[in-house]
Design a protein around this motif. Structure first.
Motif, PDB file in Angstrom:
ATOM      1  N   CYS A 242       0.858  -1.184   0.000  1.00  0.00           N
ATOM      2  CA  CYS A 242       0.000   0.000   0.000  1.00  0.00           C
ATOM      3  C   CYS A 242       0.893   1.233   0.000  1.00  0.00           C
ATOM      4  N   GLU A 243       0.326   2.345  -0.467  1.00  0.00           N
ATOM      5  CA  GLU A 243       1.080   3.595  -0.487  1.00  0.00           C
ATOM      6  C   GLU A 243       0.318   4.690   0.237  1.00  0.00           C
ATOM      7  N   GLY A 244       1.053   5.705   0.645  1.00  0.00           N
ATOM      8  CA  GLY A 244       0.458   6.926   1.188  1.00  0.00           C
ATOM      9  C   GLY A 244      -0.346   6.699   2.441  1.00  0.00           C
ATOM     10  N   ALA A 245      -1.506   7.362   2.504  1.00  0.00           N
ATOM     11  CA  ALA A 245      -2.340   7.348   3.704  1.00  0.00           C
ATOM     12  C   ALA A 245      -2.824   5.950   4.060  1.00  0.00           C
ATOM     13  N   SER A 246      -2.867   5.065   3.086  1.00  0.00           N
ATOM     14  CA  SER A 246      -3.368   3.722   3.356  1.00  0.00           C
ATOM     15  C   SER A 246      -2.253   2.761   3.778  1.00  0.00           C
ATOM     16  N   ALA A 247      -1.013   3.219   3.757  1.00  0.00           N
ATOM     17  CA  ALA A 247       0.113   2.339   4.071  1.00  0.00           C
ATOM     18  C   ALA A 247       0.159   2.021   5.561  1.00  0.00           C
ATOM     19  N   GLU A 248       0.445   0.770   5.839  1.00  0.00           N
ATOM     20  CA  GLU A 248       0.636   0.322   7.214  1.00  0.00           C
ATOM     21  C   GLU A 248       1.994  -0.345   7.276  1.00  0.00           C
ATOM     22  N   PRO A 249       2.693  -0.223   8.420  1.00  0.00           N
ATOM     23  CA  PRO A 249       3.981  -0.902   8.528  1.00  0.00           C
ATOM     24  C   PRO A 249       3.801  -2.409   8.362  1.00  0.00           C
ATOM     25  N   GLN A 250       4.762  -3.010   7.675  1.00  0.00           N
ATOM     26  CA  GLN A 250       4.678  -4.450   7.448  1.00  0.00           C
ATOM     27  C   GLN A 250       5.707  -5.144   8.329  1.00  0.00           C
ATOM     28  N   LYS A 251       5.260  -6.147   9.091  1.00  0.00           N
ATOM     29  CA  LYS A 251       6.158  -6.910   9.932  1.00  0.00           C
ATOM     30  C   LYS A 251       7.097  -7.707   9.045  1.00  0.00           C
ATOM     31  N   LEU A 252       8.360  -7.823   9.479  1.00  0.00           N
ATOM     32  CA  LEU A 252       9.339  -8.535   8.666  1.00  0.00           C
ATOM     33  C   LEU A 252       8.936  -9.978   8.410  1.00  0.00           C
ATOM     34  N   GLU A 253       8.381 -10.645   9.410  1.00  0.00           N
ATOM     35  CA  GLU A 253       7.999 -12.034   9.219  1.00  0.00           C
ATOM     36  C   GLU A 253       6.751 -12.182   8.353  1.00  0.00           C
ATOM     37  N   GLU A 254       6.090 -11.073   8.022  1.00  0.00           N
ATOM     38  CA  GLU A 254       4.886 -11.113   7.188  1.00  0.00           C
ATOM     39  C   GLU A 254       5.199 -10.908   5.713  1.00  0.00           C
ATOM     40  N   ARG A 255       6.468 -10.823   5.353  1.00  0.00           N
ATOM     41  CA  ARG A 255       6.806 -10.626   3.954  1.00  0.00           C
ATOM     42  C   ARG A 255       6.105 -11.686   3.112  1.00  0.00           C
ATOM     43  N   VAL A 256       5.496 -11.246   2.062  1.00  0.00           N
ATOM     44  CA  VAL A 256       4.698 -12.146   1.240  1.00  0.00           C
ATOM     45  C   VAL A 256       5.414 -12.371  -0.089  1.00  0.00           C
ATOM     46  N   ASN A 257       5.596 -13.630  -0.468  1.00  0.00           N
ATOM     47  CA  ASN A 257       6.225 -13.957  -1.743  1.00  0.00           C
ATOM     48  C   ASN A 257       5.196 -14.319  -2.800  1.00  0.00           C
ATOM     49  N   VAL A 258       3.935 -14.284  -2.422  1.00  0.00           N
ATOM     50  CA  VAL A 258       2.874 -14.606  -3.367  1.00  0.00           C
ATOM     51  C   VAL A 258       2.571 -13.366  -4.199  1.00  0.00           C
ATOM     52  N   THR A 259       2.432 -13.570  -5.487  1.00  0.00           N
ATOM     53  CA  THR A 259       2.012 -12.509  -6.401  1.00  0.00           C
ATOM     54  C   THR A 259       0.820 -13.040  -7.184  1.00  0.00           C
ATOM     55  N   PRO A 260       0.082 -12.172  -7.847  1.00  0.00           N
ATOM     56  CA  PRO A 260      -1.024 -12.683  -8.660  1.00  0.00           C
ATOM     57  C   PRO A 260      -0.556 -13.697  -9.707  1.00  0.00           C
ATOM     58  N   GLY A 261       0.676 -13.552 -10.169  1.00  0.00           N
ATOM     59  CA  GLY A 261       1.195 -14.452 -11.193  1.00  0.00           C
ATOM     60  C   GLY A 261       1.522 -15.844 -10.699  1.00  0.00           C
ATOM     61  N   ASN A 262       1.832 -15.987  -9.402  1.00  0.00           N
ATOM     62  CA  ASN A 262       2.218 -17.320  -8.924  1.00  0.00           C
ATOM     63  C   ASN A 262       1.269 -17.902  -7.876  1.00  0.00           C
TER      64      ASN A 262
ATOM     65  N   LEU B  33      -8.361   5.104  -4.062  1.00  0.00           N
ATOM     66  CA  LEU B  33      -8.860   4.270  -5.153  1.00  0.00           C
ATOM     67  C   LEU B  33      -7.892   4.315  -6.334  1.00  0.00           C
ATOM     68  N   ALA B  34      -7.397   5.508  -6.658  1.00  0.00           N
ATOM     69  CA  ALA B  34      -6.434   5.638  -7.762  1.00  0.00           C
ATOM     70  C   ALA B  34      -5.145   4.874  -7.458  1.00  0.00           C
ATOM     71  N   SER B  35      -4.663   4.949  -6.231  1.00  0.00           N
ATOM     72  CA  SER B  35      -3.454   4.212  -5.842  1.00  0.00           C
ATOM     73  C   SER B  35      -3.683   2.711  -5.962  1.00  0.00           C
ATOM     74  N   PHE B  36      -4.832   2.254  -5.483  1.00  0.00           N
ATOM     75  CA  PHE B  36      -5.160   0.834  -5.579  1.00  0.00           C
ATOM     76  C   PHE B  36      -5.206   0.396  -7.039  1.00  0.00           C
ATOM     77  N   TYR B  37      -5.912   1.172  -7.848  1.00  0.00           N
ATOM     78  CA  TYR B  37      -6.056   0.848  -9.276  1.00  0.00           C
ATOM     79  C   TYR B  37      -4.688   0.711  -9.924  1.00  0.00           C
ATOM     80  N   GLU B  38      -3.827   1.683  -9.675  1.00  0.00           N
ATOM     81  CA  GLU B  38      -2.496   1.704 -10.283  1.00  0.00           C
ATOM     82  C   GLU B  38      -1.642   0.505  -9.859  1.00  0.00           C
ATOM     83  N   LEU B  39      -1.768   0.101  -8.605  1.00  0.00           N
ATOM     84  CA  LEU B  39      -0.981  -1.022  -8.102  1.00  0.00           C
ATOM     85  C   LEU B  39      -1.561  -2.383  -8.505  1.00  0.00           C
ATOM     86  N   ALA B  40      -2.860  -2.549  -8.339  1.00  0.00           N
ATOM     87  CA  ALA B  40      -3.452  -3.879  -8.439  1.00  0.00           C
ATOM     88  C   ALA B  40      -3.905  -4.272  -9.837  1.00  0.00           C
ATOM     89  N   VAL B  41      -4.549  -3.378 -10.546  1.00  0.00           N
ATOM     90  CA  VAL B  41      -5.173  -3.760 -11.816  1.00  0.00           C
ATOM     91  C   VAL B  41      -4.154  -4.273 -12.835  1.00  0.00           C
TER      92      VAL B  41
END
Length: 156
Positions: free
Chosen positions: A35-55, A98-106
């Motif tokens: 997430c970016e900007g106002a919607s960003a939350e700190p991510q715990k190191l052990e929560e790193r995600v290796n899953v992507t939509p492609g895999n 919404l614009a940030s989400f669209y740009e990242l996810a779509v």
């Protein structure tokens, strides 16, 4: 509409919007996107995600696309029938988020859908139809928001 008869529903909507925004954050998280900007939350190191939509597994990709499609369609339908809610959405920086989400996810989801190999081509067709519909409804919701929050005040 019901907001006219029960003005306290505006405060209910105001309290509900962070949950709506969390839906988009949850989708980003499931896709391994940050997430970016106002919607960003700190991510715990052990929560790193290796899953992507492609895999990710096909069923998980289907679930995300269906969830996104339902969310975007419902969001657009609500704003379309009740545009006065746009002011409340704007208080939560909804256009920006919404614009940030669209740009990242779509683009990630579209790319994953196109590149995946399907045993049944109807699955591809259904996913593509749903991601296209989601994209369209996000743009239409954004248009309603911009029209109500920015353009209408100028015209009045």
């Amino acid at each position: 509409n019901i907001f006219t008869w029960q003005p306290s529903y505006f405060s209910d909507l105001d309290e509900t919007l962070p949950t709506v925004l969390q839906v988009f954050n949850n989708i980003l998280h499931k896709c391994g996107l940050q997430c970016e900007g106002a919607s960003a939350e700190p991510q715990k190191l052990e929560e790193r995600v290796n899953v992507t939509p492609g895999n990710m597994p096909l069923q998980e990709l289907k679930d995300i696309v269906l969830y996104l499609c339902d969310t975007c369609t419902t969001l657009w339908a609500f704003l379309d029938v009740f545009p006065l809610a746009c002011q409340t959405f704007q208080k939560h920086e909804f256009c920006y988020r919404l614009a940030s989400f669209y740009e990242l996810a779509v683009p990630e989801l579209e790319s994953a859908i196109k590149k995946r190999h399907y045993e049944d081509n109807s699955v591809f067709a259904d996913l593509w139809r749903r991601i296209s519909h989601s994209r369209k409804k996000m743009i239409e919701a954004f248009h309603v928001l911009i029209n109500q929050v920015c353009l209408q005040p100028i015209l009045e």
